[in-house]
Motif scaffolding. Structure first.
Motif, short mmCIF file in Angstrom:
data_model
loop_
_atom_site.label_atom_id
_atom_site.label_comp_id
_atom_site.label_asym_id
_atom_site.label_seq_id
_atom_site.Cartn_x
_atom_site.Cartn_y
_atom_site.Cartn_z
N CYS A 58 -26.84 15.61 11.96
CA CYS A 58 -27.08 15.23 13.35
C CYS A 58 -28.25 14.27 13.43
N SER A 59 -28.36 13.58 14.53
CA SER A 59 -29.50 12.69 14.72
C SER A 59 -29.81 12.55 16.19
N ILE A 60 -31.06 12.18 16.46
CA ILE A 60 -31.55 12.10 17.84
C ILE A 60 -32.14 10.72 18.08
N GLU A 61 -31.66 10.09 19.15
CA GLU A 61 -32.23 8.81 19.59
C GLU A 61 -33.08 9.06 20.82
N VAL A 62 -34.24 8.41 20.88
CA VAL A 62 -34.97 8.37 22.15
C VAL A 62 -35.14 6.90 22.53
N SER A 63 -35.42 6.66 23.82
CA SER A 63 -35.55 5.29 24.30
C SER A 63 -37.00 5.02 24.71
N PRO A 64 -37.45 3.78 24.55
CA PRO A 64 -38.84 3.45 24.89
C PRO A 64 -39.21 3.87 26.31
N HIS A 65 -38.26 3.75 27.26
CA HIS A 65 -38.63 4.08 28.65
C HIS A 65 -38.90 5.57 28.85
N HIS A 66 -38.18 6.45 28.12
CA HIS A 66 -38.50 7.87 28.25
C HIS A 66 -39.80 8.23 27.54
N MET A 67 -40.18 7.42 26.55
CA MET A 67 -41.43 7.66 25.82
C MET A 67 -42.65 7.21 26.62
N LEU A 68 -42.47 6.16 27.44
CA LEU A 68 -43.66 5.50 28.01
C LEU A 68 -43.64 5.30 29.53
N LEU A 69 -42.49 5.51 30.17
CA LEU A 69 -42.44 5.37 31.63
C LEU A 69 -42.12 6.74 32.25
N ASN A 70 -42.56 6.97 33.48
CA ASN A 70 -42.19 8.19 34.19
C ASN A 70 -42.01 7.88 35.68
N TYR A 71 -41.48 8.86 36.42
CA TYR A 71 -41.10 8.57 37.82
C TYR A 71 -42.29 8.43 38.76
N ASP A 72 -43.50 8.63 38.25
CA ASP A 72 -44.67 8.45 39.12
C ASP A 72 -45.39 7.13 38.88
N MET A 73 -44.77 6.23 38.14
CA MET A 73 -45.42 4.93 37.87
C MET A 73 -45.01 3.90 38.91
N GLU A 74 -45.76 2.81 38.93
CA GLU A 74 -45.44 1.75 39.89
C GLU A 74 -44.44 0.75 39.28
N PHE A 75 -43.40 0.42 40.02
CA PHE A 75 -42.41 -0.55 39.56
C PHE A 75 -42.23 -1.62 40.62
N PRO A 76 -41.81 -2.84 40.21
CA PRO A 76 -41.64 -3.91 41.21
C PRO A 76 -40.67 -3.47 42.31
N LEU A 77 -39.65 -2.71 41.90
CA LEU A 77 -38.67 -2.17 42.85
C LEU A 77 -38.29 -0.81 42.27
N GLU A 78 -38.25 0.20 43.14
CA GLU A 78 -37.98 1.55 42.64
C GLU A 78 -36.69 1.60 41.83
N SER A 79 -35.67 0.91 42.33
CA SER A 79 -34.36 0.99 41.65
C SER A 79 -34.35 0.26 40.30
N PHE A 80 -35.34 -0.60 40.02
CA PHE A 80 -35.41 -1.21 38.68
C PHE A 80 -35.50 -0.13 37.61
N ALA A 81 -36.16 1.00 37.94
CA ALA A 81 -36.36 2.07 36.97
C ALA A 81 -35.29 3.16 37.07
#
Ligand SMILES: [Zn+2]
Length: 499
Positions: free
Chosen positions: A310-333
């Motif tokens: 078996c193997s596990i992939e993670v993505s940079p956004h789950h490693m470094l972004l979260n739902y409390d950060m500021e984004f240019p547009l909420e839906s971008f994230a």
């Protein structure tokens, strides 16, 4: 001598990552293949005997990155991305090989569609391989034909099912039925479920025989009404608590960690252990973009430690972004699986530091700006990532958060190994001369407008980078230079070696 000169190239004055460590030295390429790796300065004769020489000025020379989770679109979604624009994003971001997902329109779930996707007349800059999608009914006859087209695995989405079970299941649970009718309908549902179960078993056996990994998007399918109910609940809580991104929080609540993501992973684990009590005869299962550390613990405990491939992939956004950060547009994230809390995100990053995962995949999923600017609930899920993903991860190395051997392992060596991509993923004599030349630079901020892909918006806007991709080599040829731009489109369609 002169014959050798035709196709030979010397890359020197560089920090080469080879045999699991950095060594100062040089690499010699002959006929697209790495023919020699040396320490220190190259012998003078090599300067005379090679057709061209490249001075890396002490920059790092790493194996070209391999992203085994991209959506290159094309076909009817060429307004979002094409092989040409997507591969430009890949190459300028340091990726020399990508494997693309089958949810194109039409999908890569028939031989005809896959052959049309592999149109040799298309222009593209990096190597491209594909994963197969399944058709309703897990049509194994069809899958067998597809597997001969050189696909690198079978991708299962939450909505993929062997039958139209979920709807029938609901039909069976009407509460105004007479007891007899009620039991008859339960029986019907259960027999459906037996078939469903049997089809999963067949799929697993099939994948084992063909030595094809099965990839899972770890989410249970949810009924639209259920999604809507929980989304509204989440939104209420978010507004009450004054959250900065109420919609992103609600999106997370509607696609929760335990009832949705982990529940799906547990289902796969149960199937696997039931169908294949002997792990030696089990198919390789690969879980993509796992968003939380508990899921990783479960997979590692129930499968890896028991000897299941078996193997596990993670993505940079789950490693470094979260739902409390500021984004240019909420839906971008907005993405599936969703961004989680800061705590979950930080704990996930820790699992990457502790080598509990296998690969980092960008999940490059470009949409048009119009599709992302709609009301949050209607905005498309996913965002473009190829341009910046590797540089985001490399920046973690320059910030001393990850080791270079981890970066190379997650972005090159492991993806090549898991998906059996021949002669790639390491700087090794006899391997393909796919390299990326990178260096540490003064911090600067990501700007979506600088992306080379078709879409110029990103949730990573203003994220700090410390790297520069100076040059990229594909099969020994310079294909990208940070000053000169794209030099040659010599990407190839890759096919999995069939055993
Ligand atoms: Zn994806």
């Amino acid at each position: 001598m002169s014959e050798n000169k035709i196709d030979s190239r010397l890359i020197y004055n560089t920090k080469v990552f080879t045999k699991g460590r950095v060594q100062f030295g040089y690499v010699l390429i002959r006929d697209k293949i790495i023919s020699e790796i040396g320490e220190g300065s190259p012998p003078k004769t090599l300067f005379k005997d090679t057709k061209s020489q490249f001075d890396c000025k002490k920059a790092f020379l790493l194996p070209g990155f391999i992203d085994t989770h991209v959506h290159l679109r094309d076909f009817k979604q060429s307004y979002k991305e094409t092989l040409e624009t997507g591969s430009k994003a890949a190459i300028s971001g340091g990726f020399t090989t990508v494997l693309t997902m089958p949810n194109t329109i039409p999908p890569l779930s028939t031989v005809k569609n896959i052959r049309e996707y592999f149109d040799e007349k298309k222009i593209f800059y990096c190597n491209i391989g594909v994963f197969a999608g399944v058709k309703e009914g897990f049509d194994l006859e069809n899958l067998e034909k597809i597997s001969k087209e050189g696909v690198f695995g079978i991708k299962i989405y939450p909505g993929d099912k062997s039958q139209d079970l979920p709807l029938k299941w609901i039909d069976g649970w009407k509460n105004d039925l007479e007891p007899e009718e009620f039991f008859a309908s339960i029986k019907k549902v259960l027999s459906k479920f037996q078939n469903e179960y049997a089809n999963w078993e067949k799929l697993f056996k099939f994948a084992t025989e063909l030595n094809l990994p099965i990839l899972f998007h770890p989410e249970l399918p949810r009924f639209p009404q259920v999604l809507e109910f929980f989304y509204k609940q989440g939104k209420k809580i978010a507004l009450h608590e004054g959250k900065i991104n109420p919609n992103l929080y609600a999106h997370h609540v509607a696609h929760p960690i335990y009832q949705n993501e982990i529940a799906n992973i547990e289902m796969i684990i149960l199937f696997l252990r039931k169908f294949h009590p002997d792990p030696k005869n089990a198919p390789h299962v690969h879980f993509v973009h796992v968003s939380n550390p508990d899921a990783i613990k479960i997979i590692n405990t129930a499968l890896r430690q028991e000897g299941y491939p078996c193997s596990i992939e993670v993505s940079p956004h789950h490693m470094l972004l979260n739902y409390d950060m500021e984004f240019p547009l909420e839906s971008f994230a907005k993405v599936l699986v969703p961004l989680r809390s800061q705590e979950t995100q930080q704990c996930l990053f820790k699992t990457v530091q502790e080598n509990l995962i296998d690969t980092i995949g960008s999940d490059h999923a470009p949409h048009s700006l119009e599709e992302k600017s709609r009301k949050f609930e209607e905005a498309a899920s996913g965002f473009p990532s190829l341009d910046f993903a590797a540089q985001i991860i490399l920046t973690q190395f320059f910030n001393n958060k990850l080791k270079l051997e981890q970066v190379v392992s997650y972005l090159s060596t492991q993806p090549a190994k898991i998906f059996n991509i021949q002669n790639k993923g390491s700087i090794k004599v006899g391997f393909d001369a796919d390299f990326v030349v990178v260096n540490e630079v003064n911090p600067y901020l990501i700007k979506g407008e600088n992306a080379q892909g078709m879409q110029k918006w990103t949730p990573w806007e203003n994220f700090e980078l410390k790297t520069k991709i100076i040059k990229v080599f594909l099969s020994g040829t310079e294909v990208y230079d940070s000053d000169l731009g794209f030099l040659e489109a010599n990407g190839k369609f890759l096919k999995r070696l069939i055993k």
